[in-house]
Design a protein around this motif. Structure first.
Motif, mmCIF file in Angstrom:
data_model
loop_
_atom_site.group_PDB
_atom_site.id
_atom_site.type_symbol
_atom_site.label_atom_id
_atom_site.label_comp_id
_atom_site.label_asym_id
_atom_site.label_seq_id
_atom_site.Cartn_x
_atom_site.Cartn_y
_atom_site.Cartn_z
ATOM 1 N N LEU A 104 -4.549 6.855 -7.927
ATOM 2 C CA LEU A 104 -3.886 6.102 -8.995
ATOM 3 C C LEU A 104 -4.891 5.291 -9.807
ATOM 4 O O LEU A 104 -4.820 5.238 -11.033
ATOM 5 C CB LEU A 104 -2.819 5.174 -8.397
ATOM 6 N N ASN A 105 -5.841 4.672 -9.124
ATOM 7 C CA ASN A 105 -6.849 3.872 -9.821
ATOM 8 C C ASN A 105 -7.771 4.748 -10.669
ATOM 9 O O ASN A 105 -8.151 4.381 -11.789
ATOM 10 C CB ASN A 105 -7.668 3.064 -8.816
ATOM 11 N N THR A 106 -8.112 5.925 -10.140
ATOM 12 C CA THR A 106 -9.003 6.837 -10.862
ATOM 13 C C THR A 106 -8.415 7.236 -12.212
ATOM 14 O O THR A 106 -9.117 7.283 -13.224
ATOM 15 C CB THR A 106 -9.265 8.104 -10.023
ATOM 16 N N TYR A 107 -7.122 7.490 -12.237
ATOM 17 C CA TYR A 107 -6.500 8.023 -13.446
ATOM 18 C C TYR A 107 -5.889 6.964 -14.365
ATOM 19 O O TYR A 107 -5.691 7.225 -15.553
ATOM 20 C CB TYR A 107 -5.423 9.047 -13.063
ATOM 21 N N THR A 108 -5.565 5.791 -13.826
ATOM 22 C CA THR A 108 -4.929 4.758 -14.666
ATOM 23 C C THR A 108 -5.785 3.509 -14.834
ATOM 24 O O THR A 108 -5.551 2.712 -15.747
ATOM 25 C CB THR A 108 -3.575 4.320 -14.083
ATOM 26 N N GLY A 109 -6.763 3.318 -13.953
ATOM 27 C CA GLY A 109 -7.583 2.114 -14.002
ATOM 28 C C GLY A 109 -6.892 0.895 -13.413
ATOM 29 O O GLY A 109 -7.436 -0.214 -13.468
ATOM 30 N N LEU A 110 -5.710 1.085 -12.824
ATOM 31 C CA LEU A 110 -4.930 -0.039 -12.315
ATOM 32 C C LEU A 110 -5.063 -0.180 -10.799
ATOM 33 O O LEU A 110 -5.231 0.796 -10.081
ATOM 34 C CB LEU A 110 -3.453 0.135 -12.668
ATOM 35 N N ASN A 111 -4.978 -1.431 -10.347
ATOM 36 C CA ASN A 111 -4.906 -1.730 -8.922
ATOM 37 C C ASN A 111 -3.596 -2.466 -8.649
ATOM 38 O O ASN A 111 -2.885 -2.857 -9.570
ATOM 39 C CB ASN A 111 -6.085 -2.608 -8.499
ATOM 40 N N ASP A 112 -3.287 -2.681 -7.402
ATOM 41 C CA ASP A 112 -2.084 -3.426 -7.010
ATOM 42 C C ASP A 112 -0.835 -2.826 -7.656
ATOM 43 O O ASP A 112 -0.029 -3.528 -8.282
ATOM 44 C CB ASP A 112 -2.231 -4.904 -7.387
ATOM 45 N N ILE A 113 -0.690 -1.515 -7.521
ATOM 46 C CA ILE A 113 0.446 -0.787 -8.101
ATOM 47 C C ILE A 113 1.549 -0.647 -7.062
ATOM 48 O O ILE A 113 1.282 -0.409 -5.886
ATOM 49 C CB ILE A 113 -0.009 0.616 -8.565
ATOM 50 N N TYR A 114 2.810 -0.801 -7.511
ATOM 51 C CA TYR A 114 3.925 -0.541 -6.603
ATOM 52 C C TYR A 114 3.979 0.958 -6.342
ATOM 53 O O TYR A 114 4.071 1.765 -7.260
ATOM 54 C CB TYR A 114 5.259 -0.984 -7.209
ATOM 55 N N MET A 115 3.918 1.334 -5.064
ATOM 56 C CA MET A 115 4.011 2.743 -4.724
ATOM 57 C C MET A 115 4.727 2.893 -3.384
ATOM 58 O O MET A 115 4.811 1.953 -2.587
ATOM 59 C CB MET A 115 2.629 3.403 -4.668
ATOM 60 N N GLU A 116 5.242 4.072 -3.161
ATOM 61 C CA GLU A 116 6.009 4.324 -1.952
ATOM 62 C C GLU A 116 5.827 5.775 -1.540
ATOM 63 O O GLU A 116 5.903 6.678 -2.370
ATOM 64 C CB GLU A 116 7.484 4.028 -2.212
#
Length: 229
Positions: A64-76
């Motif tokens: 997720l971080n590789t493709y969006t640059g975001l951390n601390d993402i809600y995921m399940e």
């Protein structure tokens, strides 16, 4: 015992991420156009393979971080897919995750570099392998959870109007909700902070802005409350 390990079949373990986003146009999904075989040039979920030194959640976070640059993402984590012929190249088991992000917050340049694109959830292209099934299962899970628990705030800006929250829920559930009943139920949960600020673009009088109170939400979760939309 060592002989048992060496003689066992070896399979690949993949992680595929169903990334949902929301903007003024509705609920969307982030897809990538494959630049390698098999199925080169076709649309796919964003994914990758598990490394030897990481657990599944860590692999999903890395992808997720590789493709969006975001951390601390809600995921399940959702389901495992193990059909023998699901991948024509290698015997591959895939574990799916769904994630929620605010489209405005992602790194647009990073997504562009990876040939990724946002699609309206109801107008997404056909996907490779069993990825269509993964998406449908993720939508079912998201709709169920949204109908009983107030989730999805990760899809909104930090400050939002009640109308934006209503439109988000209607987009996720794919149905029209009674405005008064929705507002009454959300207010009864006491998980929003009403601000003194207004969004003056929505109407002449303006609409009050709210923020999500994560601490109160977590307290409610401990009491096992149900939203029942």
């Amino acid at each position: 015992m060592l002989n048992s390990y060496s003689s066992a079949d070896k399979v690949l373990l993949a992680v595929d991420c169903i990334i949902f986003g929301f903007d003024n146009e509705g609920l969307k999904i982030l897809l990538i156009k494959r630049d390698f075989e098999p199925e080169k040039g076709k649309w796919s979920l964003i994914g990758g393979f598990l490394k030897r030194d990481e657990v599944l959640d860590a692999a999903a976070i890395r992808i997720l971080n590789t493709y969006t640059g975001l951390n601390d993402i809600y995921m399940e984590q959702l389901y495992a897919y193990s059909e023998i012929d699901r991948d024509p190249v290698e015997r591959t088991i895939s574990v799916s995750y769904f994630a929620l992000i605010n489209i405005e917050n992602h790194n647009a340049e990073l997504i562009k570099n990876y040939h990724a694109e946002w699609f309206p959830i109801n107008d997404a292209p056909n996907l490779i392998f069993d990825h269509n099934e993964m998406v449908q299962n993720a939508i079912k899970r998201l709709r169920y959870k949204t109908s009983v628990k107030p989730i999805g705030f990760e899809l909104l800006p930090e400050k939002f109007t009640m109308r934006q929250l209503l439109e988000l829920y209607e987009a996720i559930l794919s149905k029209e909700l009674d405005k008064r009943n929705f507002i009454s139920k959300i207010n009864s949960l006491e998980i929003l902070n009403k601000l003194d600020e207004k969004d003056m673009q929505s109407s002449r009088k303006g609409s009050y802005l709210y923020t999500f109170n994560k601490e109160k939400y977590e307290e409610k979760l401990l009491n096992d409350f149900v939203l029942n939309l």
